[in-house]
Design a protein around this motif. Structure first.
Motif, PDB file in Angstrom:
ATOM      1  N   PHE A 130      46.478  14.608  60.609  1.00 59.99           N
ATOM      2  CA  PHE A 130      45.060  14.440  60.305  1.00 59.99           C
ATOM      3  C   PHE A 130      44.756  13.017  59.842  1.00 59.99           C
ATOM      4  N   ILE A 131      45.762  12.319  59.322  1.00 65.17           N
ATOM      5  CA  ILE A 131      45.549  10.941  58.857  1.00 65.17           C
ATOM      6  C   ILE A 131      45.186  10.045  60.041  1.00 65.17           C
TER       7      ILE A 131
ATOM      8  N   ILE B 282      38.714   5.484  50.825  1.00 63.41           N
ATOM      9  CA  ILE B 282      38.920   6.670  50.008  1.00 63.41           C
ATOM     10  C   ILE B 282      40.167   6.461  49.164  1.00 63.41           C
ATOM     11  N   GLU B 283      39.995   6.498  47.854  1.00 61.25           N
ATOM     12  CA  GLU B 283      41.108   6.235  46.947  1.00 61.25           C
ATOM     13  C   GLU B 283      41.778   7.532  46.510  1.00 61.25           C
ATOM     14  N   ILE B 284      43.107   7.521  46.539  1.00 59.81           N
ATOM     15  CA  ILE B 284      43.873   8.616  45.968  1.00 59.81           C
ATOM     16  C   ILE B 284      45.040   7.983  45.207  1.00 59.81           C
ATOM     17  N   TYR B 285      45.703   8.773  44.398  1.00 59.79           N
ATOM     18  CA  TYR B 285      46.884   8.291  43.695  1.00 59.79           C
ATOM     19  C   TYR B 285      48.130   8.876  44.350  1.00 59.79           C
TER      20      TYR B 285
ATOM     21  N   SER C 222      46.175  17.116  50.270  1.00 57.19           N
ATOM     22  CA  SER C 222      45.145  18.062  50.695  1.00 57.19           C
ATOM     23  C   SER C 222      43.764  17.583  50.248  1.00 57.19           C
ATOM     24  N   ASN C 223      43.721  16.858  49.113  1.00 57.87           N
ATOM     25  CA  ASN C 223      42.436  16.316  48.647  1.00 57.87           C
ATOM     26  C   ASN C 223      41.903  15.272  49.613  1.00 57.87           C
TER      27      ASN C 223
END
Length: 223
Positions: free
Chosen positions: A151-152, A177-180, A186-187
């Motif tokens: 999906f990426i 879109i920022e994630i850690y 899944s987020n």
């Protein structure tokens, strides 16, 4: 009544034939003298030659794929392994598709399984751009993420590692879109799906690339 013929001469003759056959098979007649590698670009030919030359002199009859020892080259796949008796070997390689391209101040490197990097030789557009100061451990983790999450590629065109474990994914719509690092992927999937359903919810950004190396975002003033 005639006596049966003695079988000792036949047995001895059989051993003699086996001896000479074994000696012939193990002779220098089948020692590998020529290796022809196909499917490699000029950038890889020198790299592969260093280990393929080590096969020369070995008995061609007993060579197999394991002897190539290409475990250290995860971007390569062998399509053809053809023995041409008595002393020639033809190997046709296939270069696997990279997981992404790591852009650094030292050049561009394609990323493969287990975090393996190899200097980029292709003139085609990068599949997925990677930026930032990334350790070997993070590259291994990222390669695993890209390999297992299609999906990426469907929703994003690049990723940039920031300080303090923050990762910025650049969506195809032009959003960062920022994630850690420790946050569930899944987020990320949920946010990308949300952007598709509600494209006007976030402030839109105009994203442009310069030499496929820099991401520039500027406000368009639309909401």
């Amino acid at each position: 009544m005639t006596k049966p013929k003695h079988k000792f001469p036949i047995i001895i003759l059989g051993f003699i034939l086996l001896f000479f056959c074994g000696a012939f098979i193990n002779s220098t007649f089948f020692n590998l003298k020529e290796i022809k590698c196909e499917g490699l670009n000029p950038c890889l030919e020198k790299e592969i030659k260093s280990f393929s030359e080590g096969l020369k002199g070995k008995n061609l009859l007993f060579l197999n794929l394991k002897d190539l020892n290409i475990e250290n080259y995860p971007f390569l796949e062998v399509e053809i392994f053809q023995k041409i008796l008595p002393d020639k070997l033809v190997i046709k390689f296939k270069i696997k598709e990279e997981l992404g391209t790591y852009i650094t101040e030292y050049g561009s490197f394609d990323l493969y399984k287990n975090g393996f990097l190899f200097p980029r030789c292709s003139d085609e557009k990068e599949k997925f751009i990677i930026e930032g100061d990334i350790s070997k451990e993070k590259l291994e983790n990222l390669s695993d993420i890209l390999e297992k999450n299609d999906f990426i590629y469907e929703n994003f065109i690049g990723v940039k590692y920031e300080e303090e474990g923050c990762i910025k994914f650049l969506s195809k719509e032009g959003y960062f879109i920022e994630i850690y690092e420790k946050e569930s992927l899944s987020n990320l999937d949920k946010v990308s799906s949300f952007l598709k359903e509600c494209p006007n919810f976030f402030e839109k950004q105009k994203i442009s690339m310069i030499n496929s190396k820099l991401f520039i975002a500027e406000n368009r003033g639309e909401k």
